[in-house]
Design a protein around this motif. Structure first.
Motif, PDB file in Angstrom:
ATOM      1  N   ALA A 165      30.760  93.386  39.502  1.00  0.00           N
ATOM      2  CA  ALA A 165      30.978  93.607  40.929  1.00  0.00           C
ATOM      3  C   ALA A 165      30.490  94.993  41.307  1.00  0.00           C
ATOM      4  O   ALA A 165      30.739  95.964  40.589  1.00  0.00           O
ATOM      5  N   LYS A 188      30.010  98.156  44.390  1.00  0.00           N
ATOM      6  CA  LYS A 188      30.775  98.737  45.481  1.00  0.00           C
ATOM      7  C   LYS A 188      30.424  98.037  46.792  1.00  0.00           C
ATOM      8  O   LYS A 188      29.284  97.609  46.993  1.00  0.00           O
ATOM      9  N   CYS A 189      31.390  97.928  47.668  1.00  0.00           N
ATOM     10  CA  CYS A 189      31.202  97.222  48.936  1.00  0.00           C
ATOM     11  C   CYS A 189      30.628  98.198  49.968  1.00  0.00           C
ATOM     12  O   CYS A 189      31.297  99.160  50.348  1.00  0.00           O
ATOM     13  N   ASP A 190      29.399  97.930  50.418  1.00  0.00           N
ATOM     14  CA  ASP A 190      28.712  98.881  51.297  1.00  0.00           C
ATOM     15  C   ASP A 190      27.808  98.172  52.313  1.00  0.00           C
ATOM     16  O   ASP A 190      26.580  98.223  52.196  1.00  0.00           O
ATOM     17  N   LEU A 224      29.258  95.048  52.620  1.00  0.00           N
ATOM     18  CA  LEU A 224      29.607  93.779  51.991  1.00  0.00           C
ATOM     19  C   LEU A 224      29.703  93.950  50.480  1.00  0.00           C
ATOM     20  O   LEU A 224      28.986  94.753  49.882  1.00  0.00           O
ATOM     21  N   CYS A 225      30.586  93.180  49.888  1.00  0.00           N
ATOM     22  CA  CYS A 225      30.718  93.183  48.428  1.00  0.00           C
ATOM     23  C   CYS A 225      29.697  92.222  47.830  1.00  0.00           C
ATOM     24  O   CYS A 225      29.372  91.187  48.416  1.00  0.00           O
ATOM     25  N   ARG A 226      29.210  92.572  46.660  1.00  0.00           N
ATOM     26  CA  ARG A 226      28.239  91.728  45.974  1.00  0.00           C
ATOM     27  C   ARG A 226      28.584  91.626  44.492  1.00  0.00           C
ATOM     28  O   ARG A 226      29.277  92.481  43.942  1.00  0.00           O
ATOM     29  N   GLU A 242      32.022  88.621  54.426  1.00  0.00           N
ATOM     30  CA  GLU A 242      32.643  89.859  54.890  1.00  0.00           C
ATOM     31  C   GLU A 242      34.152  89.818  54.688  1.00  0.00           C
ATOM     32  O   GLU A 242      34.805  88.815  54.958  1.00  0.00           O
ATOM     33  N   SER A 273      35.705  89.987  51.797  1.00  0.00           N
ATOM     34  CA  SER A 273      36.098  89.383  50.526  1.00  0.00           C
ATOM     35  C   SER A 273      35.507  90.172  49.366  1.00  0.00           C
ATOM     36  O   SER A 273      34.542  90.914  49.522  1.00  0.00           O
ATOM     37  N   SER A 274      36.103  89.994  48.191  1.00  0.00           N
ATOM     38  CA  SER A 274      35.603  90.662  46.993  1.00  0.00           C
ATOM     39  C   SER A 274      35.879  89.781  45.782  1.00  0.00           C
ATOM     40  O   SER A 274      36.817  88.981  45.784  1.00  0.00           O
TER      41      SER A 274
END
Length: 243
Positions: free
Chosen positions: A108, A110-112, A114-116, A134, A136-137
């Motif tokens: 995983a 960092k969320c920037d 959106l998380c990826r 958007e 979610s992680s």
């Protein structure tokens, strides 16, 4: 049951029939101490000479390109290392690893904003970036046995009825940047006990625990509905084991 040895941690080997056992000196702080890793067969026989690991790391998964090491000091948050014992330094660092096999690593980012989730094919170096909706992680993941699919446990900021985080399962085909939501599994975090892929086929199985019942679900990528079975567990029953 076959006893294969005594250790503080155990991890899958790069091939079938072997395990990695990691041990630390008694009474020492494992987050700052160098452990000893041993590769053994499922019969308990040594498969190679013991290795001294970098201090503060344990074996998370053996791969075709070396040992994937996880940090002991804040598990799940530090940098994971792809380490070849014959090389002085790690060949690759990863963020929070959520799934790995002998051939693939998913982590995983960092969320920037959106998380990826990113996936690396170790043999080819091919990368896949999976975008999540958007808000979610990814919490956890599991590759299918053939490596064609990655199941993701995805959390949302919204809370369930009991105050726990809302969860659902999503499945991404390798090479695709967008996962597909598994139908019928939108539950609180404490209800989703476990999930995984049995050793044969591409059916994703999940265990859901509710106050009055336990359900086992099965879903094949592309299917419109789940197959659901209710399991009657006794008061002393533990979690189910998939094989």
């Amino acid at each position: 049951v076959t006893r294969v040895g005594t250790a503080d941690e155990v991890a899958p080997g790069a091939s079938a029939g072997v395990l990695w056992l990691t041990s630390y000196p008694p009474g020492r702080n494992m987050s700052t101490t160098a452990g000893t890793a041993r590769e053994v067969s499922i019969s308990g026989d040594p498969a190679a000479h013991p290795l001294r690991l970098p201090a503060g790391y344990l074996v998370y998964q053996a791969t075709d390109r070396g040992l994937l090491l996880a940090p002991m000091a804040q598990p799940g948050t530090g940098a994971y290392q792809l380490w070849n014992p014959a090389a002085p330094r790690a060949s690759r660092a990863f963020g929070r690893v959520i799934a790995a096999t002998a051939r693939q690593v998913a982590w995983a980012t960092k969320c920037d904003p959106l998380c990826r989730v990113r996936v690396l094919e170790l043999a080819t170096g091919q990368h896949t970036a999976i975008a999540l909706p958007e808000g979610s992680s990814a919490v956890n993941g599991a590759f299918s046995p053939d490596g064609k699919f990655l199941a993701l446990q995805v959390s949302y900021a919204s809370l369930g009825d009991d105050g726990a985080l809302a969860m659902q399962l999503e499945v991404a085909a390798m090479g695709s940047s967008h996962p597909v939501v598994v139908p019928g599994i939108q539950v609180s975090s404490d209800a989703l006990v476990s999930f995984g892929w049995p050793a044969r086929g591409d059916n994703l199985v999940a265990e859901l625990s509710f106050i009055t019942k336990v359900q086992v679900t099965s879903w094949h990528p592309g299917a419109r509905h789940l197959a659901v079975a209710v399991i009657n567990l006794g008061p002393q029953s533990g979690s189910l084991i998939l094989r």
